[in-house]
Design an enzyme around this catalytic site. Structure first.
Site, PDB file in Angstrom:
ATOM      1  N   ARG A 143      -0.629  -0.685  -3.249  1.00  0.00           N
ATOM      2  CA  ARG A 143      -1.531   0.406  -2.852  1.00  0.00           C
ATOM      3  C   ARG A 143      -0.697   1.633  -2.488  1.00  0.00           C
ATOM      4  NH1 ARG A 143      -3.944   2.457   1.847  1.00  0.00           N
ATOM      5  NH2 ARG A 143      -6.138   3.066   1.598  1.00  0.00           N
ATOM      6  N   LYS A 173       4.399   5.345   4.811  1.00  0.00           N
ATOM      7  CA  LYS A 173       4.103   4.914   6.178  1.00  0.00           C
ATOM      8  C   LYS A 173       5.230   5.214   7.153  1.00  0.00           C
ATOM      9  CE  LYS A 173       0.368   1.652   5.506  1.00  0.00           C
ATOM     10  NZ  LYS A 173      -0.124   0.266   5.651  1.00  0.00           N
TER      11      LYS A 173
END
Length: 288
Positions: free
Chosen positions: A262, A228
């Site tokens: 995840r 991210k």
């Protein structure tokens, strides 16, 4: 809670579980388009990718048919169904793994459950019209996530918090209560603090630093920091060079109570998960 009933499978949360990301979209921020050939989804390629992630240590595959990157546009329901359902059906038929579906659409929740999914993972926390009722009707566990801002398209415009951890906790607690009122048992609810969803770098770092406070909610915590922007901003790295930073956040998240991780990079993450657990609880031991 150490056992999560997911349709015909049980997820053992006494050990940290790795969720492999399977984006069946042409435009996801990290791996969008990898499973497309001439603008057409290749179910065969999706199955191979899912099988590789299972072999690398993923205990669940999260299938998503709509990009939720900052600024992403929504996808029509039929298009999302066309992307997701054939992949869920194929994985269910050929792989021994739990399937999660990353969706906010009530129709996709219902059809995914019929196709063999065992978990609903909704970044919008069942906020779309009919989503709460649809999720409850499936009998599946749900993951609800915090996102400041109405949609991924607007979430990063001006994130602001007085106390990011307290506000995330309050939102998740209230949303969980609403799920229970709608007929979703609390023991079937997973929470996700929503790293990167309506948060600046400092918000994300503070949230990770204090993530153990989320355990007071009494529900399993799912963590998604893989590749991210928060990693890129902290290290000055582009998407393809964020593995080491992502793995550091995984170890920190596990220490602070994360139970489902995840990720895109399953093999490396699985090693970090097992090593971190060995340090925290002893080799071969489980968290109690």
């Amino acid at each position: 809670m150490t056992k999560l009933q997911c349709a015909d499978r049980v997820l053992d949360l006494s050990r940290v579980q790795v969720m492999g990301i399977l984006n069946v979209t042409p435009d996801s921020f990290s791996d969008g388009g990898n499973l497309y050939q001439a603008s057409r989804l290749s179910v065969d390629k999706a199955l191979v990718h899912a099988a590789n992630m299972v072999a690398d240590g993923a205990s669940m595959i999260d299938v998503g048919g709509e990009s939720t990157r900052p600024g992403a546009s929504p996808v029509g329901v039929q298009e999302e169904l066309d992307r997701v359902i054939p992949v869920v059906e194929r994985i269910k038929a050929e792989l021994d793994t739990l399937i999660s579906v990353d969706t906010s659409a009530p129709e996709v929740m219902i059809e995914s459950a019929k196709a063999g999914a065992g978990l609903i993972n909704d970044v919008r926390s069942l906020a779309r019209d009919g989503a709460m009722e649809a999720a409850a009707s499936t009998g599946l566990p749900v993951c609800i996530m915090h996102m400041q801002g109405a949609t991924p398209a607007t979430m990063q415009l001006a994130p602001h918090y007085e106390d990011v951890l307290a506000e995330v906790c309050d939102f998740l607690a209230q949303r969980a209560d609403q799920c229970v009122a709608a007929g979703i048992p609390r023991e079937r609810i997973v929470v996700d603090p929503g790293f990167g969803f309506g948060k600046t770098l400092e918000h994300n770092l503070t949230l990770l630093r204090r993530m153990d406070e989320l355990e007071a909610l009494g529900m399993p915590i799912l963590v998604g920091t893989s590749r991210k922007t928060m990693v890129g901003q902290a290290l000055g790295r582009e998407v393809g060079d964020r593995l080491a930073g992502s793995l550091a956040t995984v170890a920190l998240a596990i220490e602070r109570g994360g139970r489902i991780i995840r990720v895109h990079d399953v093999a490396a993450t699985a090693d970090v998960v097992r090593m971190t657990e060995a340090v925290l609880y002893g080799a071969g031991q489980e968290r109690v």
